[in-house]
Design a protein around this motif. Sequence first.
Motif, mmCIF file in Angstrom:
data_model
loop_
_atom_site.group_PDB
_atom_site.id
_atom_site.type_symbol
_atom_site.label_atom_id
_atom_site.label_comp_id
_atom_site.label_asym_id
_atom_site.label_seq_id
_atom_site.Cartn_x
_atom_site.Cartn_y
_atom_site.Cartn_z
ATOM 1 N N GLY A 1 -9.476 6.591 0.379
ATOM 2 C CA GLY A 1 -9.855 5.816 1.555
ATOM 3 C C GLY A 1 -9.493 4.354 1.424
ATOM 4 N N ALA A 2 -9.295 3.878 0.188
ATOM 5 C CA ALA A 2 -8.947 2.478 -0.037
ATOM 6 C C ALA A 2 -7.448 2.353 -0.278
ATOM 7 N N PRO A 3 -6.875 1.152 -0.093
ATOM 8 C CA PRO A 3 -5.436 0.974 -0.344
ATOM 9 C C PRO A 3 -5.058 1.326 -1.782
ATOM 10 N N ASP B 1 -5.608 7.419 -7.173
ATOM 11 C CA ASP B 1 -5.572 6.032 -7.629
ATOM 12 C C ASP B 1 -6.442 5.900 -8.874
ATOM 13 N N ASP C 1 0.850 -1.188 0.000
ATOM 14 C CA ASP C 1 0.000 0.000 0.000
ATOM 15 C C ASP C 1 0.891 1.246 0.000
ATOM 16 N N ARG D 1 0.114 4.223 0.465
ATOM 17 C CA ARG D 1 -0.240 5.161 1.537
ATOM 18 C C ARG D 1 0.621 4.962 2.776
#
Length: 408
Positions: free
Chosen positions: A291-293, A331, A272, A274
Amino acid sequence: MAKRERVMRMSVEQPLWRALTAYRVLTMLYAVGLFATAYGEFVRPWVAVAYYAVLCGWTLATLPRVANAARCTKRFLAADLTIAVTGILLTTVADAHERVQAGGPTLPSIWTAGSVLAFAIKGGWRWAALASSLVAVANLVERGSPARDTVHNVILVCIASVAIGYVVEVARASERTLARALEIEAATRERERLARDIHDSVLQVLAMVQRRGAVIGGEAAELGRMAGEQEVALRTLVSGGLVPVSRVSEDAAEGALVRAVEEEPEPDGPVDLRALLAPYAGALVSLAEPGAPVPLAPAAAREVAAAVGAALDNVCRHAGEDARAWILVEDEPDEVIVTVRDDGPGIPEGRLVQAEGEGRLGVAQSIRGRLRDLGGSAELISVPGQGTEVELKVPKDVADTRGKAEQR
């Protein structure tokens, strides 16, 4: 990360040796078959039988000798050509005179061409010309006169062997050139990687010592001056680099040899992005992320994070320690976009080109170089008085992109 040495061996002549091995066996069987079909026409068939026994035993026993150039020695080539020439001269003893004058085949027949081709593959066109000349003399002695069919066969063998010998020489030169080019490419990539790592650590520290020493003064100023000199010397070394001397194979028969140091394969599974960018967030650096990987290959994620770190270092160094910066992670379906923006004074026009000429590789290597190696891109937009924005783009299938590039 642990590294290992990758060895790549190239040889375009190895298939020629395999083909020659098959040729020798097939032409041996062909010569024996010709004799069997005309056995009753020989005046001394026992001479031919004895010769074919030697020829078959020699051909089968020496198959390993024609496996590659190292095993095919000069002594073997001389003995092999002697057997071929001897068979040509024995034809007048074993066969009828009328058949010889009518252009009948010699005892070794086209097996002789295999001996000449071995000379061509081993030593090039000059060795091929020598061997084919000896075979030509033996054929003329066997016929007693330069008949048209004999001259035709001799010229055909000579031209074919010389052409193959020349092609082999060109192929060997091309192998050496390609090996040299691959080593230069590997050395250049390694130099750029080291340049990025050094810029992100050692050079930044030396530059900071130089600035702080000048501010403090006294002995610290002298220390800063020395740090500045070492920074310049190190930048010069990094920007110039050294390219190793190309290597050739310890066994020349197996072709050119290229050695390059590469990192061990990355662990399976994406990481990830992030998580790697989170440590950069702080009071002056804002991080906006999905908010998602954001999955990326481990190597790609690490390089993108390092490029972001290099961009933030430039913000701190050129825009001031109190400058604010924003990191935006997007993303997209096919790529990941990371934007680093600051509220500094911006970069004057032409400053980046000047810095690169002075050996300051912060943008050229630490940012653009990293993204280029991943198959992505890095765009820098700066307007004096309005800050700087760095946009990093990296494809999600970066591992596949690298694999396809290596195949090409």
